[in-house]
Design an enzyme around this catalytic site. Structure first.
Site, PDB file in Angstrom:
ATOM      1  N   TYR A   1      -6.930 -12.008  -5.190  1.00  0.00           N
ATOM      2  CA  TYR A   1      -7.134 -10.717  -5.861  1.00  0.00           C
ATOM      3  C   TYR A   1      -5.957  -9.816  -5.536  1.00  0.00           C
ATOM      4  O   TYR A   1      -5.557  -9.708  -4.375  1.00  0.00           O
ATOM      5  CB  TYR A   1      -8.439 -10.092  -5.360  1.00  0.00           C
ATOM      6  CG  TYR A   1      -8.728  -8.710  -5.898  1.00  0.00           C
ATOM      7  CD1 TYR A   1      -9.167  -8.530  -7.210  1.00  0.00           C
ATOM      8  CD2 TYR A   1      -8.585  -7.594  -5.095  1.00  0.00           C
ATOM      9  CE1 TYR A   1      -9.448  -7.263  -7.702  1.00  0.00           C
ATOM     10  CE2 TYR A   1      -8.869  -6.315  -5.583  1.00  0.00           C
ATOM     11  CZ  TYR A   1      -9.296  -6.161  -6.882  1.00  0.00           C
ATOM     12  OH  TYR A   1      -9.578  -4.907  -7.370  1.00  0.00           O
TER      13      TYR A   1
ATOM     14  N   LYS B   1      -3.712  -0.395   2.606  1.00  0.00           N
ATOM     15  CA  LYS B   1      -4.746  -0.376   3.650  1.00  0.00           C
ATOM     16  C   LYS B   1      -4.268   0.205   4.984  1.00  0.00           C
ATOM     17  O   LYS B   1      -4.177   1.421   5.108  1.00  0.00           O
ATOM     18  CB  LYS B   1      -5.336  -1.775   3.799  1.00  0.00           C
ATOM     19  CG  LYS B   1      -5.972  -2.244   2.466  1.00  0.00           C
ATOM     20  CD  LYS B   1      -6.959  -3.351   2.633  1.00  0.00           C
ATOM     21  CE  LYS B   1      -7.409  -3.947   1.328  1.00  0.00           C
ATOM     22  NZ  LYS B   1      -8.567  -3.317   0.721  1.00  0.00           N
TER      23      LYS B   1
ATOM     24  N   ASP C   1       1.604 -10.562  -1.439  1.00  0.00           N
ATOM     25  CA  ASP C   1       0.681  -9.433  -1.460  1.00  0.00           C
ATOM     26  C   ASP C   1       0.074  -9.326  -0.061  1.00  0.00           C
ATOM     27  O   ASP C   1      -0.852 -10.065   0.287  1.00  0.00           O
ATOM     28  CB  ASP C   1      -0.395  -9.662  -2.528  1.00  0.00           C
ATOM     29  CG  ASP C   1      -1.405  -8.521  -2.560  1.00  0.00           C
ATOM     30  OD1 ASP C   1      -1.385  -7.668  -1.639  1.00  0.00           O
ATOM     31  OD2 ASP C   1      -2.232  -8.494  -3.489  1.00  0.00           O
TER      32      ASP C   1
HETATM   33  N1  HOZ Z   1     -12.388  -5.195  -3.411  1.00  0.00           N
HETATM   34  C1  HOZ Z   1     -11.771  -4.513  -2.323  1.00  0.00           C
HETATM   35  C2  HOZ Z   1     -11.891  -5.314  -1.069  1.00  0.00           C
HETATM   36  N2  HOZ Z   1     -11.359  -6.606  -1.153  1.00  0.00           N
HETATM   37  C3  HOZ Z   1     -12.326  -3.118  -2.132  1.00  0.00           C
HETATM   38  C4  HOZ Z   1     -13.766  -3.028  -2.059  1.00  0.00           C
HETATM   39  C5  HOZ Z   1     -14.303  -1.593  -1.988  1.00  0.00           C
HETATM   40  O1  HOZ Z   1     -13.601  -0.684  -1.572  1.00  0.00           O
HETATM   41  O2  HOZ Z   1     -15.417  -1.412  -2.348  1.00  0.00           O
END
Ligand code: HOZ
Length: 427
Positions: free
Chosen positions: A142, A265, A237
């Site tokens: 992702y 992050k 990434d």
């Molecule tokens: N999908 C992200 C984590 N892999 C963010 C999830 C979130 O902030 O709800």
């Protein structure tokens, strides 16, 4: 009805699904999302005054633990000097130098406001630099929610069971090629057919959005060699792994030089920050120097820069920071496997730096998207809810990695394992 349930009902009236990011909705585990009101160190408190040991860490940023006093102090000072200028500040250069210090493959960097912005900008830059159209990504990886990256993606899409999003014209998606993670032969096969038009390979060098999947020996080096052969850009990434698995991210651990790296992050210390950077000859194609456009009103925001800078300074100040994180994730993952075994539950677990994953499976190891998809999702859901009742907050999806912070203590790990022992026995 408890307060979290009331909050969720109210949120659902005005926010689609009651959440601002899909995984939070608990669709992957069932039940009602917990609404939180306070975070400190390794702990969270919900609106019903329940207390939890937190292994989500805001999905990665909280590597120092939540609400670190030095970060708060830096933010308080900055607030009195201005919240946003929309003009350059010396703070941006200071943070840029710090990141470049941590990541030797990054010669120049640009700050943005999210990981999604970082990856979609890096892709545009790679396309502008190579004058090619296609990108190659991996199944289950992702890279944020940019159009060309939501094809066979992990994280929230896997949690909802729709790995490719609706709303992406097939004319866009046709330029995204997908290969199997850890399958170099598959990548070579795709390059043999399309190589002359592949602008970039983008990969999470340690996949963290289909649970945690480590790269097989030689896999990342193989991607580097293919990119060199075809003059394609290798994009790591490291939004999740940057500053988390090692000071210089996964590229430091595996000794691979990426052409471009995306970050986020931890870099923002809890505030919204992303960045992309790499070879100066590629970065020189960005506006205002070059013809690849990219911009942002809040890019380089002084509060976010201060939070990030203070976080990186605190990491740097503790010489055994990553050894301590790795030792804790080792205790946690080995402990989980031992407790599961004692209860007769088939379980594997892996950890790297401050990141971990566990898998309800009879397989000997987890190396691919297909392996992850074979795991027992029913057992995961029951385990998640059992742990929640015991005061342990895990990611509400079997497809997300777990995160530890330097604020977690040996007692927190012990309490977590005692809770896990009870829950495994109840499965
Ligand atoms: N999908 C992200 C984590 N892999 C963010 C999830 C979130 O902030 O709800």
């Amino acid at each position: 009805m408890n307060r979290s349930e009331q909050c969720f009902l109210e949120a659902c009236r005005v926010i689609p699904g009651g959440v601002n990011s899909p995984v939070r909705a608990f669709k992957g585990v069932g039940g009602t999302p917990i609404f939180f009101k306070k975070a400190l160190g390794a702990y969270l408190w919900d609106v019903d005054d329940q207390h939890y040991i937190d292994y989500v860490g805001s999905w990665g940023p909280a590597i120092l633990g939540h609400t670190h006093p030095a970060v708060l102090e830096a933010l308080t000072q900055q607030m009195h000097h201005g919240l946003s200028f929309g003009a350059p500040t010396a703070l941006e250069t200071e943070l840029a130098c710090k990141v470049i210090d941590f990541f030797p493959a990054i010669e120049q960097i640009r700050f943005v406001s999210s990981g999604t912005e970082a990856t979609l900008s890096a892709i545009r830059l790679a396309r502008g630099f190579t004058k090619r159209n296609k990108i190659l990504k991996f199944e289950g990886c992702y890279h944020g929610h940019g159009d060309s990256l939501l094809v066979k993606a992990g994280s929230g899409l896997l949690t909802l069971g729709v790995p490719t999003s609706a709303g992406i014209p097939s004319d866009f998606a046709k330029h995204t090629l997908t290969a199997r993670f850890n399958d170099l032969a598959h990548v070579q096969q795709i390059f043999a057919e399309w190589g002359e038009d592949i602008a970039a390979i983008i990969i999470e060098p340690i996949a963290g959005n289909m649970n945690l999947v480590l790269p097989a020996s030689g896999f990342l080096a193989g991607l580097r060699a293919i990119c060199d052969q075809y003059q394609s850009v290798l994009i790591f990434d490291e939004v999740m792994t940057g500053f988390r698995v090692a000071k210089g991210g996964a590229q430091a651990l595996y000794q691979i030089k990426a052409d471009l790296t995306t970050l986020g992050k931890v870099l923002g210390g809890g505030l919204p920050v992303g960045a992309f950077g790499g070879r100066a000859d590629i970065m020189a194609h960005l506006a205002p120097l070059g013809d690849v456009y990219q911009a942002g009103t809040l890019s380089g925001n002084p509060l976010a820069m201060r939070a990030g800078l203070t976080t990186l300074q605190l990491i740097e100040a503790q010489t055994d920071f990553y050894e301590q994180l790795a030792s804790m994730s080792g205790q946690l993952t080995q402990g989980l496997v031992a407790e599961a075994k004692a209860a007769g539950v088939p379980l594997l677990a892996d950890g790297v730096g401050g990141m971990f994953g566990f898998y309800f499976t009879e397989l000997a190891r987890i190396a691919t998207y297909a392996d992850v998809m074979q795991c027992d999702s029913v057992a995961f859901k029951a385990f998640f809810h059992g742990m929640l009742k015991q005061g342990v907050y895990l990611a509400p999806s079997a497809f997300e990695a777990g995160f530890l912070s330097i604020a977690h203590s040996a007692q927190d790990i012990e309490k977590t394992l005692t809770a896990a022992s009870k829950v495994f026995k109840s499965l």
